[in-house]
Motif scaffolding. Sequence first.
Motif, PDB file in Angstrom:
ATOM      1  N   GLU A 178       1.294  -1.121  -0.016  1.00 52.23           N
ATOM      2  CA  GLU A 178       0.360   0.070   0.248  1.00 52.23           C
ATOM      3  C   GLU A 178       0.897   1.139   0.144  1.00 52.23           C
ATOM      4  OE1 GLU A 178      -2.585   0.025   3.355  1.00 52.23           O
ATOM      5  OE2 GLU A 178      -3.560  -2.106   2.554  1.00 52.23           O
ATOM      6  N   ALA A 179       1.703   1.275   0.608  1.00 51.91           N
ATOM      7  CA  ALA A 179       3.213   2.167   0.817  1.00 51.91           C
ATOM      8  C   ALA A 179       3.478   2.125  -0.896  1.00 51.91           C
ATOM      9  CB  ALA A 179       4.061   2.518   2.286  1.00 51.91           C
ATOM     10  N   GLY A 180       3.623   1.625  -2.117  1.00 54.83           N
ATOM     11  CA  GLY A 180       4.266   1.335  -3.040  1.00 54.83           C
ATOM     12  C   GLY A 180       5.532   1.373  -2.311  1.00 54.83           C
ATOM     13  N   ALA A 181       5.470   0.673  -2.130  1.00 56.64           N
ATOM     14  CA  ALA A 181       7.298  -0.518  -1.816  1.00 56.64           C
ATOM     15  C   ALA A 181       7.303  -0.787  -3.230  1.00 56.64           C
ATOM     16  CB  ALA A 181       7.215  -1.138  -0.385  1.00 56.64           C
ATOM     17  N   MET A 182       6.762  -1.638  -3.552  1.00 56.49           N
ATOM     18  CA  MET A 182       6.988  -2.455  -4.493  1.00 56.49           C
ATOM     19  C   MET A 182       7.169  -2.308  -6.116  1.00 56.49           C
ATOM     20  SD  MET A 182       6.321  -5.284  -2.788  1.00 56.49           S
ATOM     21  CE  MET A 182       7.125  -6.455  -4.285  1.00 56.49           C
ATOM     22  N   LEU A 183       6.529  -0.623  -6.168  1.00 55.72           N
ATOM     23  CA  LEU A 183       7.572   0.405  -6.740  1.00 55.72           C
ATOM     24  C   LEU A 183       8.240   0.506  -7.117  1.00 55.72           C
ATOM     25  CD1 LEU A 183       4.051   2.537  -6.961  1.00 55.72           C
ATOM     26  CD2 LEU A 183       4.799   0.495  -8.716  1.00 55.72           C
ATOM     27  N   ILE A 184       9.382   0.511  -6.310  1.00 60.01           N
ATOM     28  CA  ILE A 184      10.727   0.254  -6.045  1.00 60.01           C
ATOM     29  C   ILE A 184      11.655  -1.273  -7.286  1.00 60.01           C
ATOM     30  CG2 ILE A 184      13.174   0.607  -4.895  1.00 60.01           C
ATOM     31  CD1 ILE A 184      10.982   2.394  -2.737  1.00 60.01           C
ATOM     32  N   THR A 185      12.429  -0.780  -8.193  1.00 61.28           N
ATOM     33  CA  THR A 185      13.018  -1.301  -8.443  1.00 61.28           C
ATOM     34  C   THR A 185      14.342  -2.421  -7.749  1.00 61.28           C
ATOM     35  OG1 THR A 185      13.587   0.162 -10.873  1.00 61.28           O
ATOM     36  CG2 THR A 185      14.990  -1.737 -10.496  1.00 61.28           C
ATOM     37  N   LYS A 186      13.553  -3.656  -7.748  1.00 59.92           N
ATOM     38  CA  LYS A 186      14.546  -4.573  -7.005  1.00 59.92           C
ATOM     39  C   LYS A 186      14.058  -4.698  -5.642  1.00 59.92           C
ATOM     40  CE  LYS A 186      18.219  -5.306 -10.188  1.00 59.92           C
ATOM     41  NZ  LYS A 186      19.896  -5.655 -10.513  1.00 59.92           N
ATOM     42  N   SER A 187      12.475  -4.645  -5.467  1.00 60.91           N
ATOM     43  CA  SER A 187      12.197  -3.895  -4.427  1.00 60.91           C
ATOM     44  C   SER A 187      11.720  -5.445  -3.051  1.00 60.91           C
ATOM     45  CB  SER A 187      11.255  -3.129  -3.732  1.00 60.91           C
ATOM     46  OG  SER A 187      10.058  -3.524  -4.734  1.00 60.91           O
ATOM     47  N   GLY A 188      11.554  -6.625  -4.597  1.00 64.58           N
ATOM     48  CA  GLY A 188      10.952  -7.780  -4.459  1.00 64.58           C
ATOM     49  C   GLY A 188      12.234  -8.915  -3.811  1.00 64.58           C
ATOM     50  N   ASP A 189      13.318  -8.432  -4.169  1.00 68.28           N
ATOM     51  CA  ASP A 189      14.053  -9.489  -3.941  1.00 68.28           C
ATOM     52  C   ASP A 189      14.198  -9.073  -2.100  1.00 68.28           C
ATOM     53  OD1 ASP A 189      14.845 -10.655  -6.011  1.00 68.28           O
ATOM     54  OD2 ASP A 189      15.731  -9.929  -6.759  1.00 68.28           O
TER      55      ASP A 189
END
Length: 212
Positions: A178-189
């Motif tokens: 919800e905070a948009g963290a998944m929009l950051i490149t390679k945040s998933g790893d």
Amino acid sequence: MREMTLDMLRRLAKALAAQFGDNCEIVVHDISKNDPENTIAIIENGHVSNRNQEAGPSHVALAAMQGERHRMPDEYNYFTQTADGRILRSSTVYINDEEGMPEGIFCINYDMTSLLMAKATIDSLTQDPKGGNEPERIPTNVNDLLDELLERSVQIVGKPVAMMNKEDKVKAIGYLNEAGAMLITKSGDKIAKFFGISKYTLYSYLDSSANA
């Protein structure tokens, strides 16, 4: 009181009034004559309380002229109020004769009104409008931002990652999404590593949080 004592108090009153400025009133009451109508022997900056040497006695002067005088204790740093509503910080020191009985009263009255108004203005500008939350940090890059979001997700759950169960991690990851963290490149790893799960599990948790 003896003229020598009054002279010393007069010089002390002038010194304190000069030191602390126009907001500082110094009053010396002479109660040795037991005349309640004429107690003020010395006054500096009388505009603070709107008094002069012809003014009547104060509460402390009246109290000191009746009862057992030797029981009158000095008082420091208490608040008083003038007739027009100004707030003063006051101190009262009793001047004793050779027998230990008060013959005079040395009073300091500092007008705090302007300082209190300034404090109220400063408080209104500096207080947290959200009611005591920690100030939000401003990150300098996306990696710092992601780190802060991860810290915040832990705070929201209320327990360290090592103690989180599946439901806790779903909640934390839901917040990150919800905070948009998944929009950051390679945040998933980084997120998967932070919570000690695989990327497959991460996306499974994302689905769970979206459907919650």
